[in-house]
Write a protein that holds these residues in place. Structure first.
Motif, PDB file in Angstrom:
ATOM      1  N   LEU A  90       0.846  -1.186   0.000  1.00  0.00           N
ATOM      2  CA  LEU A  90       0.000   0.000   0.000  1.00  0.00           C
ATOM      3  C   LEU A  90       0.886   1.243   0.000  1.00  0.00           C
ATOM      4  CD1 LEU A  90      -2.928   1.218   0.414  1.00  0.00           C
ATOM      5  CD2 LEU A  90      -2.307   1.339   2.839  1.00  0.00           C
ATOM      6  N   ARG A  91       0.594   2.164  -0.912  1.00  0.00           N
ATOM      7  CA  ARG A  91       1.323   3.422  -0.991  1.00  0.00           C
ATOM      8  C   ARG A  91       0.352   4.591  -0.958  1.00  0.00           C
ATOM      9  NH1 ARG A  91       4.223  -0.225  -3.982  1.00  0.00           N
ATOM     10  NH2 ARG A  91       6.504  -0.166  -3.779  1.00  0.00           N
ATOM     11  N   THR A  92       0.838   5.727  -0.510  1.00  0.00           N
ATOM     12  CA  THR A  92       0.077   6.958  -0.627  1.00  0.00           C
ATOM     13  C   THR A  92       0.279   7.521  -2.029  1.00  0.00           C
ATOM     14  OG1 THR A  92       1.917   8.354   0.067  1.00  0.00           O
ATOM     15  CG2 THR A  92       0.510   7.430   1.818  1.00  0.00           C
ATOM     16  N   PRO A  93      -0.558   8.464  -2.450  1.00  0.00           N
ATOM     17  CA  PRO A  93      -0.327   9.078  -3.760  1.00  0.00           C
ATOM     18  C   PRO A  93       1.063   9.688  -3.888  1.00  0.00           C
ATOM     19  CG  PRO A  93      -2.522   9.608  -2.982  1.00  0.00           C
ATOM     20  CD  PRO A  93      -1.828   8.924  -1.846  1.00  0.00           C
ATOM     21  N   GLY A  94       1.558  10.295  -2.834  1.00  0.00           N
ATOM     22  CA  GLY A  94       2.892  10.880  -2.876  1.00  0.00           C
ATOM     23  C   GLY A  94       3.978   9.841  -3.018  1.00  0.00           C
ATOM     24  N   GLU A  95       3.825   8.729  -2.327  1.00  0.00           N
ATOM     25  CA  GLU A  95       4.821   7.658  -2.438  1.00  0.00           C
ATOM     26  C   GLU A  95       4.826   7.060  -3.843  1.00  0.00           C
ATOM     27  OE1 GLU A  95       4.805   6.103   2.217  1.00  0.00           O
ATOM     28  OE2 GLU A  95       3.359   5.287   0.759  1.00  0.00           O
ATOM     29  N   TRP A  96       3.641   6.923  -4.453  1.00  0.00           N
ATOM     30  CA  TRP A  96       3.599   6.401  -5.818  1.00  0.00           C
ATOM     31  C   TRP A  96       4.202   7.410  -6.804  1.00  0.00           C
ATOM     32  CZ3 TRP A  96       3.695   2.221  -8.450  1.00  0.00           C
ATOM     33  CH2 TRP A  96       3.323   2.196  -9.793  1.00  0.00           C
ATOM     34  N   ALA A  97       3.934   8.682  -6.613  1.00  0.00           N
ATOM     35  CA  ALA A  97       4.486   9.700  -7.501  1.00  0.00           C
ATOM     36  C   ALA A  97       6.013   9.706  -7.451  1.00  0.00           C
ATOM     37  CB  ALA A  97       3.943  11.074  -7.127  1.00  0.00           C
ATOM     38  N   GLU A 144       9.703   5.112  -9.123  1.00  0.00           N
ATOM     39  CA  GLU A 144      10.168   5.174 -10.518  1.00  0.00           C
ATOM     40  C   GLU A 144       9.082   4.730 -11.495  1.00  0.00           C
ATOM     41  OE1 GLU A 144      13.871   3.497 -13.302  1.00  0.00           O
ATOM     42  OE2 GLU A 144      13.851   3.125 -11.130  1.00  0.00           O
ATOM     43  N   GLN A 145       8.319   3.712 -11.131  1.00  0.00           N
ATOM     44  CA  GLN A 145       7.253   3.268 -12.030  1.00  0.00           C
ATOM     45  C   GLN A 145       6.134   4.297 -12.092  1.00  0.00           C
ATOM     46  OE1 GLN A 145       7.616   0.614 -13.939  1.00  0.00           O
ATOM     47  NE2 GLN A 145       5.699   1.002 -15.025  1.00  0.00           N
ATOM     48  N   GLY A 146       5.804   4.890 -10.949  1.00  0.00           N
ATOM     49  CA  GLY A 146       4.771   5.916 -10.930  1.00  0.00           C
ATOM     50  C   GLY A 146       5.124   7.092 -11.814  1.00  0.00           C
ATOM     51  N   ALA A 147       6.377   7.510 -11.764  1.00  0.00           N
ATOM     52  CA  ALA A 147       6.823   8.623 -12.601  1.00  0.00           C
ATOM     53  C   ALA A 147       6.792   8.253 -14.075  1.00  0.00           C
ATOM     54  CB  ALA A 147       8.227   9.044 -12.183  1.00  0.00           C
ATOM     55  N   ALA A 148       7.191   7.018 -14.393  1.00  0.00           N
ATOM     56  CA  ALA A 148       7.201   6.573 -15.789  1.00  0.00           C
ATOM     57  C   ALA A 148       5.786   6.529 -16.355  1.00  0.00           C
ATOM     58  CB  ALA A 148       7.868   5.204 -15.898  1.00  0.00           C
ATOM     59  N   ALA A 203      -1.308   0.229  -5.058  1.00  0.00           N
ATOM     60  CA  ALA A 203       0.018   0.789  -5.327  1.00  0.00           C
ATOM     61  C   ALA A 203      -0.020   2.282  -5.611  1.00  0.00           C
ATOM     62  CB  ALA A 203       0.671   0.058  -6.498  1.00  0.00           C
ATOM     63  N   THR A 204      -1.068   2.755  -6.298  1.00  0.00           N
ATOM     64  CA  THR A 204      -1.083   4.130  -6.790  1.00  0.00           C
ATOM     65  C   THR A 204      -1.629   5.150  -5.800  1.00  0.00           C
ATOM     66  OG1 THR A 204      -3.257   3.814  -7.801  1.00  0.00           O
ATOM     67  CG2 THR A 204      -1.322   3.326  -9.169  1.00  0.00           C
ATOM     68  N   GLY A 205      -2.080   4.701  -4.641  1.00  0.00           N
ATOM     69  CA  GLY A 205      -2.601   5.617  -3.635  1.00  0.00           C
ATOM     70  C   GLY A 205      -4.103   5.712  -3.576  1.00  0.00           C
ATOM     71  N   ILE A 206      -4.795   5.055  -4.490  1.00  0.00           N
ATOM     72  CA  ILE A 206      -6.255   5.110  -4.489  1.00  0.00           C
ATOM     73  C   ILE A 206      -6.827   4.467  -3.233  1.00  0.00           C
ATOM     74  CG2 ILE A 206      -8.322   4.191  -5.620  1.00  0.00           C
ATOM     75  CD1 ILE A 206      -6.913   4.661  -8.292  1.00  0.00           C
ATOM     76  N   ALA A 207      -6.285   3.306  -2.841  1.00  0.00           N
ATOM     77  CA  ALA A 207      -6.788   2.618  -1.642  1.00  0.00           C
ATOM     78  C   ALA A 207      -6.560   3.462  -0.398  1.00  0.00           C
ATOM     79  CB  ALA A 207      -6.119   1.256  -1.496  1.00  0.00           C
TER      80      ALA A 207
END
Length: 458
Positions: free
Chosen positions: A160-167, A170-174, A332-336
């Motif tokens: 589980l990640r927050t939106p900031g952690e996903w941003a 490296e995959q979130g940025a890509a 992963a993306t922070g939605i949860a």
């Protein structure tokens, strides 16, 4: 913002056609902290508009048929797998080991609906198939450790990640750097001549053969939609990977279903490919390349195709080769985290990433066919669940509004459910949310049992 103008632009649509769409807004549909209702409406609207555009071109109409997007129909369709009843019984949607678990430092989401994924999860943890034993094993490890270990073993687990952690990942940025829909013209093949269609209902995809190499859930939603619009859709699965009965039934309307070993039965597969107009794949990036199914290979072997690809994380970045599902992408993306609380992660009211991306994928195929009929070229389109998630979280700016009208509040799915008999059993199911003047109101046939058809075109 998640509006129709942005979705329509993403699939390459002419903004002048937005005036042909009207939305019926219903409060209470797909309620969430994030704008799920707006995303769902936009994806369905873009698909309906793409269908109406192609239908007008093939039927020689002077004007694109009017599109009507009803929040009630959309909300019901986005929950279609939950509304399905087979002989009065609701299929099981998630296995006991597909859920959130506490770890030593947070939470992890696992997906173990398929036996091979469940076995790899249990093997990694070194425990038997017991919920309490799994919970104890996960509680002793960090979420990041579980994520990496399970994926290395071929299983599915995401921290589980927050939106900031996903941003910051490296995959979130890509993913965020890519467009919502990637569209590519691969060659200079001459324009496709599509035979005219006539009569009612107007079937924009009539006569087109769609080779469906997808699994849960976005890909099958896309191909189910193409089947509604008249395409001959043949879903092909590996013989040792049967689909869960309820899920296969829900996404199987209008299709045929065959089991085929692509390696052992290569000649049969090549015959299918040689006569296909559209190939849709939904496996992890690169998984089917050895069968010559990359867009580049297909453009050389079968120029003039439309190739549509779907993945969870994209075919790039450190997660480019990973499998994934809607629930994992939400985690992963922070939605949860957004939809949950400090005490427990939450979830969207529907598998909206799957359904939304599925309708966008169908819209992209329809638009590619329209563009082919004008300017030719083998066409490739690519969509990614994680990119749809970025859009839902507000990564893109709004465009101009389209016409709306206020309807009564959404008080349940009943008006958009219907029943039919089938070889699977008596089915209660959600109608398609696609609605345009003279368009189809329902699929031409019910789903068939998994793998019950011969792997050939008819």
């Amino acid at each position: 913002m998640t509006d129709l103008s942005f979705a329509w632009s993403a699939v390459g649509g002419d903004p002048a056609l937005l005036g042909r769409a009207t939305t019926v807004e219903r409060e209470g549909a797909l309620s969430a902290r994030l704008p799920v209702r707006e995303l769902a409406r936009a994806c369905v609207g873009a698909c309906a508009l793409a269908a109406a555009e192609l239908g007008a071109r093939r039927a020689g109409l002077a004007e694109v048929p009017a599109v009507r997007v009803d929040d009630g129909a959309v909300a019901t369709a986005f929950l279609s797998e939950r509304h399905l009843l087979v002989d009065g019984r609701a299929p099981v949607s998630f296995a006991p080991l597909s859920r959130f678990w506490r770890t030593a430092d947070g939470w992890v989401r696992t997906h173990a609906n398929y036996p091979h994924h469940r076995e790899r999860l249990l093997s990694t943890l070194g425990v038997p198939d017991d919920v309490d034993r799994v919970a104890s094993a996960l509680a002793e490890r960090s979420a990041a450790e579980v994520e990496e270990a399970v994926y290395a073993a071929g299983g599915l687990a995401v921290a589980l990640r927050t939106p900031g952690e996903w941003a910051a990942h490296e995959q979130g940025a890509a993913v965020a750097a890519r467009p919502l829909v990637e569209r590519e013209r691969l060659d200079e093949t001459r324009a496709r001549v599509l035979p005219p269609v006539a009569g009612a209902p107007l079937l924009p995809a009539a006569g087109l053969r769609v080779l469906d190499l997808t699994r849960v859930l976005a890909g099958p939603v896309a191909t189910r939609t193409l089947a509604l619009l008249g395409a001959d859709v043949l879903r092909v699965d590996a013989p040792d990977r049967p689909e869960e009965t309820g899920l296969h039934a829900d996404t199987g309307f209008g299709k045929r279903s065959a089991a085929l070993d692509l390696a052992a039965d290569r000649a049969a597969f090549e015959e299918l490919l040689a006569a296909a107009d559209v190939v849709v794949t939904g496996y992890r990036p690169g998984a089917l390349d050895r069968f010559g199914l990359s867009p580049e290979a297909l453009s050389e072997r079968r120029p003039g195709l439309v190739v549509a690809q779907l993945s969870a994380w994209g075919g790039y970045g450190p997660w480019g080769g990973r499998r994934g599902f809607d629930s994992l992408v939400q985690a992963a993306t922070g939605i949860a985290a957004i939809e949950g609380s400090p005490e427990r992660p939450g979830a969207l009211p529907a598998q909206a990433l799957d359904h939304g991306t599925g309708y966008l994928l169908a819209a992209s195929v329809l638009r590619a066919l329209t563009e082919q009929s004008r300017r030719g070229g083998t066409r490739a389109v690519r969509l990614v669940l994680a990119r749809t998630a970025a859009w839902l979280k507000g990564a893109d700016a709004p465009g101009p509004a389209h016409a709306t009208e206020e309807g009564s509040p959404y008080d349940g799915p009943a008006p958009w459910l219907t029943e039919t008999g089938s070889r699977i059993g008596r089915l209660r199911y959600a109608r398609s949310p696609l609605a345009f003047t003279d368009g189809p109101a329902d699929w031409s046939r019910p789903p068939v049992p998994w793998g019950s058809d011969t792997a050939r075109w008819v």
